[in-house]
Design a protein around this motif. Sequence first.
Motif: not given
Length: 158
Positions: A27-53
């Motif tokens: 459901y996360e990837t839309g396919g059969l692959t396993n995936w880890l997010p590329n959490i960036q220290e310096e994200t490009e403009s318009g990219r938002f990455q959040y932890a929900i706590v």
Amino acid sequence: MLVPAIIKKNEILEAFKNYYYTEDMMYETGGLTNWLPNIQEETESGRFQYAIVNSDGKLLGYLDYHIDWYSSCASRFGLISFDRGNLIVGKDLYSELNKLIYEYKLHRIEWRMIGGNPVEKHYDKFCEKYNGTKHILKDAIKDKFGNYHNDIIYEIIL
């Protein structure tokens, strides 16, 4: 509560690994692959990455999306809950989507989902609330058991 994902990077990556080879990963990837997010220290403009706590800082989920400021469109959403049934995940997502609409005043919000995902009814309600459209690509995704799932595309134009 949403906090920058970089703060919880290692926890997020470890939590994702617990979903390898599961239906949740499909459901996360839309396919059969396993995936880890590329959490960036310096994200490009318009990219938002959040932890929900929660209020104690316990990791509950992960949210990632991109805004194309030129076309005024939010897309490429990724959401996973590591604490199933916790209402904070849904509330934080709802708040963030409302921020895109009311604060950023975006023209378009779009996201995809694999049919059968338990959150479908919630996405349907949100899409309906803003007079959005739900497009269904029938039997577009095949799981590891040979079952077909719909590929669902939501769009809201404001």
